[in-house]
Design an enzyme around this catalytic site. Sequence first.
Site, PDB file in Angstrom:
ATOM      1  N   ASP A  13       6.483   5.419   8.992  1.00  0.00           N
ATOM      2  CA  ASP A  13       6.802   4.100   8.993  1.00  0.00           C
ATOM      3  C   ASP A  13       6.684   3.653  10.451  1.00  0.00           C
ATOM      4  O   ASP A  13       7.394   4.445  11.345  1.00  0.00           O
ATOM      5  CB  ASP A  13       8.186   4.212   8.564  1.00  0.00           C
ATOM      6  CG  ASP A  13       8.643   2.648   8.690  1.00  0.00           C
ATOM      7  OD1 ASP A  13       9.969   2.373   8.221  1.00  0.00           O
ATOM      8  OD2 ASP A  13       8.401   1.741   9.546  1.00  0.00           O
ATOM      9  N   ASP A  37       4.329  -6.004   8.167  1.00  0.00           N
ATOM     10  CA  ASP A  37       4.982  -7.332   8.853  1.00  0.00           C
ATOM     11  C   ASP A  37       6.444  -7.455   8.729  1.00  0.00           C
ATOM     12  O   ASP A  37       7.282  -7.578   9.474  1.00  0.00           O
ATOM     13  CB  ASP A  37       4.103  -8.451   8.497  1.00  0.00           C
ATOM     14  CG  ASP A  37       4.251  -9.783   9.365  1.00  0.00           C
ATOM     15  OD1 ASP A  37       3.668 -10.917   8.786  1.00  0.00           O
ATOM     16  OD2 ASP A  37       4.939  -9.708  10.423  1.00  0.00           O
ATOM     17  N   SER A 120      -5.225  -4.663   7.322  1.00  0.00           N
ATOM     18  CA  SER A 120      -6.076  -5.426   6.218  1.00  0.00           C
ATOM     19  C   SER A 120      -6.177  -4.794   5.038  1.00  0.00           C
ATOM     20  O   SER A 120      -6.677  -5.041   4.239  1.00  0.00           O
ATOM     21  CB  SER A 120      -7.151  -5.907   6.874  1.00  0.00           C
ATOM     22  OG  SER A 120      -7.376  -7.159   7.576  1.00  0.00           O
ATOM     23  N   THR A 121      -5.641  -3.405   5.020  1.00  0.00           N
ATOM     24  CA  THR A 121      -5.848  -2.483   3.869  1.00  0.00           C
ATOM     25  C   THR A 121      -4.911  -2.739   2.758  1.00  0.00           C
ATOM     26  O   THR A 121      -5.002  -2.020   1.631  1.00  0.00           O
ATOM     27  CB  THR A 121      -6.106  -1.221   4.327  1.00  0.00           C
ATOM     28  OG1 THR A 121      -4.634  -0.766   4.892  1.00  0.00           O
ATOM     29  CG2 THR A 121      -6.973  -0.974   5.105  1.00  0.00           C
ATOM     30  N   GLY A 122      -3.924  -3.563   2.923  1.00  0.00           N
ATOM     31  CA  GLY A 122      -2.914  -3.632   2.059  1.00  0.00           C
ATOM     32  C   GLY A 122      -3.141  -5.146   1.232  1.00  0.00           C
ATOM     33  O   GLY A 122      -3.974  -5.344   0.319  1.00  0.00           O
TER      34      GLY A 122
HETATM   35  N1  APR Z   1       4.543   1.468   8.431  1.00  0.00           N
HETATM   36  C1  APR Z   1       3.184   1.629   8.439  1.00  0.00           C
HETATM   37  N2  APR Z   1       2.199   1.027   7.594  1.00  0.00           N
HETATM   38  C2  APR Z   1       3.047   0.292   6.781  1.00  0.00           C
HETATM   39  C3  APR Z   1       4.282   0.044   6.659  1.00  0.00           C
HETATM   40  C4  APR Z   1       5.097   0.540   7.436  1.00  0.00           C
HETATM   41  N3  APR Z   1       6.365   0.248   7.371  1.00  0.00           N
HETATM   42  N4  APR Z   1       4.302  -0.673   5.524  1.00  0.00           N
HETATM   43  C5  APR Z   1       3.033  -1.077   4.712  1.00  0.00           C
HETATM   44  N5  APR Z   1       2.276  -0.165   5.556  1.00  0.00           N
HETATM   45  C6  APR Z   1       0.861  -0.251   5.474  1.00  0.00           C
HETATM   46  C7  APR Z   1       0.357  -0.557   4.029  1.00  0.00           C
HETATM   47  O1  APR Z   1       0.252   0.647   2.943  1.00  0.00           O
HETATM   48  C8  APR Z   1      -1.204  -0.844   4.311  1.00  0.00           C
HETATM   49  O2  APR Z   1      -1.689   0.317   4.423  1.00  0.00           O
HETATM   50  O3  APR Z   1       0.162  -1.062   6.178  1.00  0.00           O
HETATM   51  C9  APR Z   1      -1.247  -1.445   5.736  1.00  0.00           C
HETATM   52  C10 APR Z   1      -1.490  -2.898   5.806  1.00  0.00           C
HETATM   53  O4  APR Z   1      -0.951  -3.430   4.643  1.00  0.00           O
HETATM   54  P1  APR Z   1      -0.145  -5.056   4.848  1.00  0.00           P
HETATM   55  O5  APR Z   1       1.232  -4.609   5.365  1.00  0.00           O
HETATM   56  O6  APR Z   1      -0.044  -5.531   3.430  1.00  0.00           O
HETATM   57  O7  APR Z   1      -1.195  -5.724   5.618  1.00  0.00           O
HETATM   58  P2  APR Z   1      -2.311  -6.592   5.465  1.00  0.00           P
HETATM   59  O8  APR Z   1      -3.414  -6.123   4.429  1.00  0.00           O
HETATM   60  O9  APR Z   1      -3.121  -6.553   7.025  1.00  0.00           O
HETATM   61  O10 APR Z   1      -1.943  -7.884   5.139  1.00  0.00           O
HETATM   62  C11 APR Z   1      -1.345  -8.856   5.763  1.00  0.00           C
HETATM   63  O11 APR Z   1       0.525  -9.134   4.284  1.00  0.00           O
HETATM   64  O12 APR Z   1       2.759  -8.981   4.821  1.00  0.00           O
HETATM   65  C12 APR Z   1       1.864  -9.833   4.901  1.00  0.00           C
HETATM   66  O13 APR Z   1       2.437 -11.371   6.475  1.00  0.00           O
HETATM   67  C13 APR Z   1       1.548 -10.294   6.238  1.00  0.00           C
HETATM   68  O14 APR Z   1      -0.016 -12.154   5.202  1.00  0.00           O
HETATM   69  C14 APR Z   1      -0.098 -10.685   6.041  1.00  0.00           C
HETATM   70  C15 APR Z   1      -0.505  -9.759   4.926  1.00  0.00           C
END
Ligand code: APR
Length: 171
Positions: A13, A37, A120-122
Amino acid sequence: MNSSEKMKVVLGDITKVKVDAIVNAANNTLLGGFGVDGAIHQEGGEQILEECKKIGGCETGEAVVTTAGKLPAKYVIHTVGPVWYGGNNLEAEKLESCYRNSLQLAVDHQCKSIAFPNISTGAYGYPKQEAARIAVNTVRKFVERNNTIESVLFVCYTTENKELISQAIAS
Ligand code: APR
């Protein structure tokens, strides 16, 4: 140290990581969200959001910096990754800019260590293997020509991403 020695990957995390700067995968409003985020704002507290409101927003591919509130890091660098629309919308260039602009901002703030999530991978749906390749190659190029950054930590939340980043570092 050569560039590969500067890059490490861990499962975990990012809000718990004690480095000079952690990078947030934000959105253009900078007003928080879910995923990493949401975690950063949840753990970091109101101060980060107040600073984000003063900044007012962030273009895709750009990066801005705030303090880290209650987090163990000194700074949070907020960057906005591209949403994946199939690959013909300059997604690769925008993702590369996220990593490069975040590293440059870290250098501008005399940071020696920085931690990245898999931007961007989430929610934004970027294919994970290609995103890992872009992340590692962009970081490698930057740290080869800039000695300020001594350590780059890729903090993966899933074993899949950890494997992909490890393979990209090894290749
Ligand atoms: N620590 C590390 N990595 C994390 C955590 C954490 N606490 N929580 C999630 N992740 C990982 C996810 O598993 C993924 O691999 O971060 C990566 C990015 O995923 P997202 O957080 O969904 O970010 P992204 O794909 O860039 O989308 C951004 O999502 O939360 C919203 O406000 C944000 O609109 C924006 C969008």
